[in-house]
Design a protein around this motif. Structure first.
Motif, PDB file in Angstrom:
ATOM      1  N   ARG A  94      -5.349   5.321  -5.075  1.00 23.31           N
ATOM      2  CA  ARG A  94      -5.711   4.172  -4.248  1.00 23.31           C
ATOM      3  C   ARG A  94      -7.059   3.600  -4.650  1.00 23.31           C
ATOM      4  N   LYS A  98      -7.973   0.148   1.552  1.00 24.58           N
ATOM      5  CA  LYS A  98      -7.088   0.359   0.403  1.00 24.58           C
ATOM      6  C   LYS A  98      -7.655   1.369  -0.584  1.00 24.58           C
ATOM      7  N   GLY A  99      -8.792   1.973  -0.222  1.00 24.23           N
ATOM      8  CA  GLY A  99      -9.351   3.020  -1.052  1.00 24.23           C
ATOM      9  C   GLY A  99     -10.574   2.647  -1.850  1.00 24.23           C
ATOM     10  N   LEU A 103       0.824  -1.204   0.000  1.00 19.84           N
ATOM     11  CA  LEU A 103       0.000   0.000   0.000  1.00 19.84           C
ATOM     12  C   LEU A 103       0.863   1.261   0.000  1.00 19.84           C
ATOM     13  N   GLY A 125      -1.351  -3.444  -1.166  1.00 21.15           N
ATOM     14  CA  GLY A 125      -2.194  -2.411  -1.760  1.00 21.15           C
ATOM     15  C   GLY A 125      -3.031  -2.952  -2.895  1.00 21.15           C
ATOM     16  N   ARG A 133      -1.520   8.180  -2.810  1.00 19.29           N
ATOM     17  CA  ARG A 133      -2.836   8.374  -2.197  1.00 19.29           C
ATOM     18  C   ARG A 133      -3.886   8.756  -3.233  1.00 19.29           C
TER      19      ARG A 133
END
Length: 413
Positions: free
Chosen positions: A108, A216-217, A100, A141, A105
């Motif tokens: 993600r 993880k988004g 990740l 990630g 960012r």
């Protein structure tokens, strides 16, 4: 005369995107020595298969790190590494190539990230002469079920029209079949073990997409897309890859299949053995004996919450410490729901001295961890001095060492 702890076992995990496990251990030791200058501090930084695993095992076994370039989680090349141990075991740390922390960012989306680099590092391990490969799972990630890794190892993932699938778990719903004719033949004669969290499963209500996708988004809609794709992935793996190779009965729900966004299932289908990560990783550290020698065990992790008992470092440290009756203090960046119900943890403390933003918390992790250790330990010593009057301080007040006034040089190892 009051008594206080002087022998400490410091056994933390890393703090994601802030501190490695060795950095966390050193920060805690600094806090201890502020309060107990004559302390003996045994540093036992612990890895769980995630960040730092390859380096830690290379150091413990006298191996070496091999730098490599491989495909990162968003498709761009990244500088990474694997470890080669003296017994010809290669350690592939998935976090070092698909973690990740390698996903910006702004990018993600676990529906688009890939484990391709993991397969490339396994190939690099075979090229380096490894006869066994240990894959450390953690801090991922990705949520592609290991599809990218299999593609890098020579499998072709095809849709109904015979076209190759693109990267990412969002593609798996289109999967029609897997062509294994191009798989690296060396895999058949190489022992592969995956050090993973056995609580993580690929599918179902506790499947990896639903439990870890949001971290993880993934949006709620993306979570359900990923869950559906992993269901399809499991079915096609079981039909096209697993026969004659896989040791598992159920790629959907067997222990560890959800490790690192489902990488566990993908590698298991190729014949890899999924093993509880602490069973695999801690055997070289003589951990139980080192915990038993301590007056107080201090562990730490980025978050202490309801997930902690499900295979996280503080829970494992606490479980082992209780085998020898050692008291345990847990420090954490955040205290979430269920933080007070971790079996074996006698007391806990947030490292944050006041509300701060995420960027500041990550950047000042070592400073905050040292300060929190000092504050918590001063409370422990206060309880020890109050003795039986301070019933509320038990059981940490029972963490006694040498009598006050006993002086010896501090040691940190």
């Amino acid at each position: 005369m009051p008594q206080y702890p002087t022998r400490f076992a410091v056994a933390p995990s890393g703090f994601k995107e802030s501190l490695s496990a060795p950095d966390a251990a050193r920060a805690i030791a600094a806090g201890i020595l502020r309060v107990v200058p004559d302390a003996e501090v045994d540093l036992i930084p612990l890895v769980d298969g995630g960040e730092g695993t390859a380096e830690a095992l290379a150091e413990a076994a006298g191996g070496r790190l091999l730098p490599r370039t491989a495909t990162g989680p968003v498709g761009a090349p990244v500088q990474t590494h694997l470890a080669l141990l003296p017994d010809s075991t290669a350690v592939v740390e998935m976090a070092a190539v698909a973690g990740l922390s390698l996903v910006p960012r702004t990018a993600r989306d676990p529906g688009r990230t890939t484990t391709r680099g993991v397969g490339e590092l396994i190939t690099a391990a075979l090229d380096a002469g490894a006869t066994r490969v240990l894959v450390g799972c953690g801090d991922s990630g990705t949520s592609d079920g290991g599809a990218g890794a299999l593609q890098a190892l020579g499998a072709r993932l095809l849709d109904a029209d015979g076209r190759e699938l693109g990267p990412g778990g969002v593609e798996l719903s289109r999967l029609a079949r897997i062509d294994t004719a191009g798989l690296d033949p060396r895999l058949a004669r190489t022992g592969i073990k995956v050090a993973c969290n056995p609580y993580n499963v690929l599918c179902g209500e506790r499947g990896v997409a639903r439990v870890f996708g949001p971290q993880k988004g993934a949006s709620p809609e993306r979570v359900e897309q990923l869950a559906a794709g992993l269901e399809r992935w499991a079915a096609v793996l079981a039909r096209d890859v697993a026969p004659g190779r896989c040791r598992l009965a159920d790629l959907r729900l067997d222990a560890g299949t959800g490790a690192s966004g489902g990488l566990g299932a993908g590698l298991a289908a190729l014949g890899a053995e999924l093993r509880p990560r602490f069973e695999v990783l801690l055997g070289r550290l003589d951990l139980d004996a080192r915990l038993a020698r301590a007056d107080l065990v201090v562990t730490a992790e980025g978050a202490l919450d309801a997930q902690t008992p499900r295979g996280k470092v503080p829970a494992e440290v606490a479980r082992r410490a209780k085998l020898s009756g050692r008291p345990v203090l847990a420090l954490a960046g955040t205290l979430g729901e269920g933080h007070g119900q971790v079996p074996g943890v006698d007391a806990y403390h947030s490292i944050l001295p006041s509300p701060v933003g995420l960027a500041e918390a990550l950047g000042r992790g070592a400073e905050f961890l040292t300060g929190a250790t000092e504050r918590a330990l001063r409370m422990v010593l206060l309880g020890a001095r109050l003795g039986p009057v301070a019933a509320c301080a038990a059981p940490l007040a029972a963490a006694v060492g040498q009598t006050a006034g006993t002086q010896r040089p501090s040691t940190v190892r």
